[in-house]
Design a protein around this motif. Sequence first.
Motif, PDB file in Angstrom:
ATOM      1  N   ASP A  58      -9.262 -10.548  -2.000  1.00  0.00           N
ATOM      2  CA  ASP A  58      -8.137 -10.559  -2.365  1.00  0.00           C
ATOM      3  C   ASP A  58      -7.124  -9.782  -0.725  1.00  0.00           C
ATOM      4  N   LEU A  59      -7.497 -10.732   0.618  1.00  0.00           N
ATOM      5  CA  LEU A  59      -6.976  -9.869   1.595  1.00  0.00           C
ATOM      6  C   LEU A  59      -5.747  -8.714   2.016  1.00  0.00           C
ATOM      7  N   THR A  60      -4.395  -8.917   0.879  1.00  0.00           N
ATOM      8  CA  THR A  60      -3.647  -8.299   1.017  1.00  0.00           C
ATOM      9  C   THR A  60      -4.245  -6.548  -0.228  1.00  0.00           C
ATOM     10  N   ASP A  61      -5.148  -6.771  -0.305  1.00  0.00           N
ATOM     11  CA  ASP A  61      -5.439  -5.347  -0.797  1.00  0.00           C
ATOM     12  C   ASP A  61      -6.739  -5.219   0.710  1.00  0.00           C
ATOM     13  N   SER A  62      -6.378  -3.658   1.297  1.00  0.00           N
ATOM     14  CA  SER A  62      -6.738  -3.561   2.473  1.00  0.00           C
ATOM     15  C   SER A  62      -8.237  -2.866   1.889  1.00  0.00           C
ATOM     16  N   THR A  63      -7.931  -1.835   0.626  1.00  0.00           N
ATOM     17  CA  THR A  63      -9.402  -1.347  -0.126  1.00  0.00           C
ATOM     18  C   THR A  63     -10.857  -2.563  -0.129  1.00  0.00           C
ATOM     19  N   LYS A  64      -9.880  -3.505  -1.016  1.00  0.00           N
ATOM     20  CA  LYS A  64     -11.199  -4.172  -1.578  1.00  0.00           C
ATOM     21  C   LYS A  64     -11.620  -5.111   0.209  1.00  0.00           C
ATOM     22  N   ILE A 100       0.280  -9.497   6.234  1.00  0.00           N
ATOM     23  CA  ILE A 100      -0.267  -8.072   6.523  1.00  0.00           C
ATOM     24  C   ILE A 100      -2.416  -8.810   5.794  1.00  0.00           C
ATOM     25  N   GLY A 101      -2.194  -9.387   5.042  1.00  0.00           N
ATOM     26  CA  GLY A 101      -4.035  -9.903   4.715  1.00  0.00           C
ATOM     27  C   GLY A 101      -4.499 -10.172   6.445  1.00  0.00           C
ATOM     28  N   THR A 102      -4.341 -10.865   7.225  1.00  0.00           N
ATOM     29  CA  THR A 102      -4.516 -10.894   8.166  1.00  0.00           C
ATOM     30  C   THR A 102      -5.111  -9.652   8.933  1.00  0.00           C
ATOM     31  N   VAL A 103      -4.137  -8.568   8.849  1.00  0.00           N
ATOM     32  CA  VAL A 103      -3.464  -7.448   9.592  1.00  0.00           C
ATOM     33  C   VAL A 103      -4.918  -6.867   8.871  1.00  0.00           C
ATOM     34  N   ASN A 104      -5.055  -6.750   7.499  1.00  0.00           N
ATOM     35  CA  ASN A 104      -5.795  -5.576   6.683  1.00  0.00           C
ATOM     36  C   ASN A 104      -7.718  -6.500   7.265  1.00  0.00           C
ATOM     37  N   LEU A 105      -7.655  -8.006   7.422  1.00  0.00           N
ATOM     38  CA  LEU A 105      -8.756  -8.269   7.978  1.00  0.00           C
ATOM     39  C   LEU A 105      -9.369  -8.101   9.375  1.00  0.00           C
ATOM     40  N   LEU A 106      -8.800  -8.244  10.218  1.00  0.00           N
ATOM     41  CA  LEU A 106      -8.467  -7.573  11.302  1.00  0.00           C
ATOM     42  C   LEU A 106      -9.038  -5.902  12.249  1.00  0.00           C
ATOM     43  N   LYS A 107      -8.158  -5.435  10.878  1.00  0.00           N
ATOM     44  CA  LYS A 107      -8.826  -3.732  11.452  1.00  0.00           C
ATOM     45  C   LYS A 107      -9.550  -3.120  10.588  1.00  0.00           C
TER      46      LYS A 107
END
Length: 322
Positions: A58-64, A100-107
């Motif tokens: 789940d990309l909204t989970d930044s830790t995972k 948010i999911g995309t930003v988590n992935l990009l970071k």
Amino acid sequence: MSHPPFDRILVTGGTGFIGRYVVNMLVRDGFRPLVTALARRAFENNEYLHEVDIVNLDLTDSTKTNELIESYRPHGVVHLAGATGHNDATGEICHAVNFIGTVNLLKALERCSVRRVIILGSASEYGKQILPFREDMTARPVSHYGISKAKSTEAALEMNAATGFPVTILRVFSAFGYGQPAKMFLSQLINHALINQHFKMSDGLQKRDYVYAGEVAAAIKGSLFTENSIGRIFNIASGRGTVLKELAETVWDVCGADRSLLEIGSIEKTGDDGFDTEADISLADRILGWRPLNSILPTEGKNFALPEMIRQMKSRAHLVRR
């Protein structure tokens, strides 16, 4: 076209409609991609199930997300995961998943020296503007979905401008083909025609620029392996708007359904339905060497792809009933 040394390719949302075409293409080309999905069972009927690696994420989970990227350290990423905006009245789902999911992935990717990132954008980012839509137009989305996709595009291109982050945005218009979600207009239309059932729709005078899903996959491959694609937006479409009323009548005729059951004009337009979409695809042609070979309605010089989609849906329906 020379291919950079990609040993590890990550495909987010690889169990979805476009994702299956992309994953199948990569496997045929000799890759073994890592596919993220919310549920493994979504991929179980795919012929390439044993030639990919699948992980729940789940990309909204930044830790995972950080943990997966740090562990896998992909060379190339095709980011397809997202929410369509159906049943999202407040826009919270689109914002969380698409932005948010995309930003988590990009970071997370920024820290692992990724070589190429392809993000699936949308025609909905343009909103209601003069046709044809060009990549240099300012985004003016009107739907929650379009807003979330436009914000994702902006975030990705800001990273590219600041650090040279190797990202490309493909604004895909109305993708069609076997496996399209059942909730989409074309799938509903075909399913109703196949069983000769009443179908309610708007006046259908709006245009949609349809592009075959297999050709979307080809455009993704082209941008993944083309250096000049970095930092750019590309329209991926047929370059020709299709009037939905004409499409509905063609589907009805190809399926041999009773025309009296096609109730055109029986409902009102909502959301993005109120305006047309049609793309200028000259940039994709010039930079990627990509041009569509299929069309959803008969067009001179192109393959009429709609009957094959209908045939596959009809065949699948018979298998399910058995």
